[in-house]
Design an enzyme around this catalytic site. Structure first.
Site, PDB file in Angstrom:
ATOM      1  N   ASP A 101       0.842  -1.200   0.000  1.00  0.00           N
ATOM      2  CA  ASP A 101       0.000   0.000   0.000  1.00  0.00           C
ATOM      3  C   ASP A 101       0.881   1.256   0.000  1.00  0.00           C
ATOM      4  O   ASP A 101       0.603   2.231  -0.701  1.00  0.00           O
ATOM      5  CB  ASP A 101      -0.913  -0.010   1.236  1.00  0.00           C
ATOM      6  CG  ASP A 101      -1.615  -1.350   1.393  1.00  0.00           C
ATOM      7  OD1 ASP A 101      -2.418  -1.693   0.528  1.00  0.00           O
ATOM      8  OD2 ASP A 101      -1.315  -2.074   2.367  1.00  0.00           O
TER       9      ASP A 101
ATOM     10  N   HIS B 132      -4.706  -3.405   6.332  1.00  0.00           N
ATOM     11  CA  HIS B 132      -4.483  -3.659   4.895  1.00  0.00           C
ATOM     12  C   HIS B 132      -5.829  -4.091   4.309  1.00  0.00           C
ATOM     13  O   HIS B 132      -6.113  -5.277   4.134  1.00  0.00           O
ATOM     14  CB  HIS B 132      -3.418  -4.745   4.703  1.00  0.00           C
ATOM     15  CG  HIS B 132      -3.285  -5.168   3.273  1.00  0.00           C
ATOM     16  ND1 HIS B 132      -2.867  -4.317   2.285  1.00  0.00           N
ATOM     17  CD2 HIS B 132      -3.528  -6.348   2.651  1.00  0.00           C
ATOM     18  CE1 HIS B 132      -2.855  -4.952   1.127  1.00  0.00           C
ATOM     19  NE2 HIS B 132      -3.264  -6.191   1.323  1.00  0.00           N
TER      20      HIS B 132
HETATM   21  N1  LIG Z   1      -0.567  -8.181   2.405  1.00  0.00           N
HETATM   22  C1  LIG Z   1      -0.585  -7.911   1.115  1.00  0.00           C
HETATM   23  O1  LIG Z   1      -0.271  -6.775   0.705  1.00  0.00           O
HETATM   24  C2  LIG Z   1      -0.954  -8.958   0.089  1.00  0.00           C
HETATM   25  C3  LIG Z   1      -1.426 -10.186   0.479  1.00  0.00           C
HETATM   26  N2  LIG Z   1      -1.783 -11.136  -0.463  1.00  0.00           N
HETATM   27  C4  LIG Z   1      -2.259 -12.436   0.051  1.00  0.00           C
HETATM   28  O2  LIG Z   1      -1.203 -13.389  -0.008  1.00  0.00           O
HETATM   29  C5  LIG Z   1      -1.763 -14.715   0.005  1.00  0.00           C
HETATM   30  C6  LIG Z   1      -1.099 -15.608  -1.049  1.00  0.00           C
HETATM   31  O3  LIG Z   1      -1.382 -15.115  -2.333  1.00  0.00           O
HETATM   32  P1  LIG Z   1      -0.951 -15.925  -3.653  1.00  0.00           P
HETATM   33  O4  LIG Z   1       0.461 -16.357  -3.586  1.00  0.00           O
HETATM   34  O5  LIG Z   1      -1.395 -15.081  -4.798  1.00  0.00           O
HETATM   35  O6  LIG Z   1      -1.913 -17.191  -3.532  1.00  0.00           O
HETATM   36  P2  LIG Z   1      -1.776 -18.620  -4.263  1.00  0.00           P
HETATM   37  O7  LIG Z   1      -3.098 -19.288  -4.135  1.00  0.00           O
HETATM   38  O8  LIG Z   1      -1.160 -18.471  -5.605  1.00  0.00           O
HETATM   39  O9  LIG Z   1      -0.726 -19.365  -3.343  1.00  0.00           O
HETATM   40  C7  LIG Z   1      -0.982 -19.693  -2.013  1.00  0.00           C
HETATM   41  C8  LIG Z   1      -0.136 -20.892  -1.691  1.00  0.00           C
HETATM   42  O10 LIG Z   1      -0.235 -21.118  -0.298  1.00  0.00           O
HETATM   43  C9  LIG Z   1      -0.279 -22.519  -0.087  1.00  0.00           C
HETATM   44  N3  LIG Z   1      -0.853 -22.785   1.231  1.00  0.00           N
HETATM   45  C10 LIG Z   1      -2.153 -22.782   1.601  1.00  0.00           C
HETATM   46  N4  LIG Z   1      -2.271 -23.115   2.894  1.00  0.00           N
HETATM   47  C11 LIG Z   1      -1.026 -23.292   3.371  1.00  0.00           C
HETATM   48  C12 LIG Z   1      -0.496 -23.648   4.637  1.00  0.00           C
HETATM   49  N5  LIG Z   1      -1.283 -23.903   5.679  1.00  0.00           N
HETATM   50  N6  LIG Z   1       0.854 -23.756   4.754  1.00  0.00           N
HETATM   51  C13 LIG Z   1       1.660 -23.513   3.707  1.00  0.00           C
HETATM   52  N7  LIG Z   1       1.222 -23.174   2.480  1.00  0.00           N
HETATM   53  C14 LIG Z   1      -0.108 -23.073   2.311  1.00  0.00           C
HETATM   54  C15 LIG Z   1      -1.112 -23.053  -1.263  1.00  0.00           C
HETATM   55  O11 LIG Z   1      -0.886 -24.436  -1.470  1.00  0.00           O
HETATM   56  C16 LIG Z   1      -0.588 -22.180  -2.399  1.00  0.00           C
HETATM   57  O12 LIG Z   1       0.530 -22.777  -3.046  1.00  0.00           O
HETATM   58  C17 LIG Z   1      -3.278 -14.519  -0.210  1.00  0.00           C
HETATM   59  O13 LIG Z   1      -3.925 -14.587   1.051  1.00  0.00           O
HETATM   60  C18 LIG Z   1      -3.363 -13.097  -0.743  1.00  0.00           C
HETATM   61  O14 LIG Z   1      -4.617 -12.507  -0.512  1.00  0.00           O
HETATM   62  C19 LIG Z   1      -1.641 -10.903  -1.786  1.00  0.00           C
HETATM   63  C20 LIG Z   1      -1.168  -9.698  -2.231  1.00  0.00           C
HETATM   64  C21 LIG Z   1      -0.805  -8.621  -1.325  1.00  0.00           C
HETATM   65  O1  LIG Z   2      -6.271  -7.394  -2.930  1.00  0.00           O
HETATM   66  C1  LIG Z   2      -5.960  -8.565  -2.643  1.00  0.00           C
HETATM   67  O2  LIG Z   2      -6.755  -9.444  -2.315  1.00  0.00           O
HETATM   68  C2  LIG Z   2      -4.492  -8.889  -2.649  1.00  0.00           C
HETATM   69  C3  LIG Z   2      -3.873  -7.826  -1.836  1.00  0.00           C
HETATM   70  O3  LIG Z   2      -3.912  -7.865  -0.634  1.00  0.00           O
HETATM   71  C4  LIG Z   2      -3.407  -6.619  -2.525  1.00  0.00           C
HETATM   72  O4  LIG Z   2      -3.165  -6.638  -3.747  1.00  0.00           O
HETATM   73  O5  LIG Z   2      -3.259  -5.616  -1.845  1.00  0.00           O
END
Ligand SMILES: NC(=O)C1=CN([C@@H]2O[C@H](COP(=O)(O)OP(=O)(O)OC[C@H]3O[C@@H](n4cnc5c(N)ncnc54)[C@H](O)[C@@H]3O)[C@@H](O)[C@H]2O)C=CC1
Ligand SMILES: O=C([O-])CC(=O)C(=O)O
Length: 329
Positions: free
Chosen positions: A160, A188
């Site tokens: 952000d 967030h």
């Molecule tokens: N804080 C922030 O600014 C942001 C947060 N996110 C969040 O990050 C997270 C991951 O996003 P992506 O990589 O795009 O998702 P994705 O679905 O591509 O990957 C998630 C991975 O986590 C694994 N996983 C699920 N449960 C697990 C566990 N208990 N232990 C270990 N691994 C586990 C899955 O098998 C998968 O490979 C989502 O919750 C998303 O909303 C995404 C973008 C920004």
């Molecule tokens: O928006 C979402 O769900 C993924 C995220 O946290 C971001 O891009 O800031």
């Protein structure tokens, strides 16, 4: 090379963010170009094979700083000896969802991981929670780790922060390198508050340079706060490379310090500063030095900012009440 390698545990290693993150950790962007790393990849059993594929690719890069890769599906093993824990693994949201809607699906992941960190990580462990809803998931993990100092659990609002830098740069025509002291306050989520009242643009007060409260309220703030949803809408999947980049920035700043005259935004356990109830994991302006962060104190909060900070903090309180109800803290 004589330095002891730093153990970096990454959960969700086979996911989108994991794929964008691991190569940059291994190439020295997380900690510095003189710091060797060992990667500990944690996945669920169904994710292990894909993580093995990513590990093969990491091998094929022959990164000089990468001194080992291990893959686990048990958090107790994944966090063994971890100096840095990047808690990425969690379900991402889809179109039409808010991040808070993920609490029921994802909250349960962070309690056992917090306990595993408590029982097995290194004494100096630093944790960044990326998986959404990041602030409250960090609270869950922290509550499950009573032997680890609470301040080691942080949530990512650096994406952000970077989004706000970029939007302000585009509005003012000043490069991001000349924009300082921006702040993301709160959660967030769509209630977060990107604050430019203390920011400077080429040395001048940003709010005065912009001089356009309508743009601030109706364009800048919603654009930054809803950027995640806009990315999902455009890409059909949530931000990955920019999220990985922000995770790298967050840890790099925490470990290596913020430059004089600037600060960054981190979701951290509140000490009560700026009226944010103690213990909530909320985003604040922080400076860092010698691996520790401090909340920037003494900022004058005007009425415009106060109302927005309070609204985001209220949402965090509601999320905390919800996870209490679920028995997660
Ligand atoms: N804080 C922030 O600014 C942001 C947060 N996110 C969040 O990050 C997270 C991951 O996003 P992506 O990589 O795009 O998702 P994705 O679905 O591509 O990957 C998630 C991975 O986590 C694994 N996983 C699920 N449960 C697990 C566990 N208990 N232990 C270990 N691994 C586990 C899955 O098998 C998968 O490979 C989502 O919750 C998303 O909303 C995404 C973008 C920004
Ligand atoms: O928006 C979402 O769900 C993924 C995220 O946290 C971001 O891009 O800031």
């Amino acid at each position: 090379m004589t330095r002891t390698p730093v153990n970096v545990t990454v959960t969700g290693a086979a996911g989108q963010i994991g794929y964008a993150l691991l190569f940059r950790i291994a190439s020295g962007h997380l900690l510095g170009q003189d710091v060797p790393v060992k990667l500990r990849l944690l996945e669920i059993p169904q994710g292990v094979k894909a993580a093995e594929g990513t590990a093969m690719e990491l091998d094929d890069c022959a990164f000089p700083l990468l001194q080992g890769i291990d893959i686990f599906d048990d958090p107790n093993k994944g966090f063994e000896g971890a100096n840095i824990g990047l808690l990425v693994g969690a379900r991402p949201r889809g179109p039409g969802m808010e991040r808070g809607d993920l609490l029921a699906a994802n909250g349960g992941i962070f309690k056992p991981q917090g306990k595993a960190i408590n029982d097995h990580a290194a004494d100096d462990v630093k944790v960044l929670v990326v998986g959404n809803p990041a602030n409250t998931n960090a609270l869950i993990a922290q509550a499950a780790a009573p032997d680890v100092p609470a301040e080691r659990f942080t949530a990512m609002t650096r994406l952000d922060h970077n989004r706000a830098l970029s939007q302000l740069s585009q509005k003012t025509g000043v490069p991001v390198s000349e924009i300082k002291k921006l702040t993301i306050w709160g959660n967030h989520s769509a209630t977060q508050y990107p604050d430019i009242f203390h920011a400077t643009v080429a040395g001048k007060n940003a709010a005065e340079v912009v001089n356009d409260e309508k743009w601030l309220a109706e364009d800048f703030i919603p654009t930054v706060a809803k950027r995640g949803a806009a990315i999902i809408d455009a890409r059909g999947a949530s931000s990955a490379a920019s999220a990985a980049n922000a995770a790298i920035d967050h840890i790099y700043s925490w470990v290596n310090g913020t430059p004089e005259g600037d600060w960054v935004s981190m979701g951290i356990p509140s000490d009560g500063s700026y009226g944010v109830p103690e213990g909530l994991i909320s985003s604040f302006p922080v400076t860092t030095k010698d691996g520790k962060y401090e909340i920037v104190q003494g900022l004058d909060i005007n009425e415009f900012s106060r109302a927005r900070i309070d609204a985001s903090v209220k949402e965090l309180e509601e999320e905390r009440a919800a996870v209490r109800e679920l028995g997660l803290i």
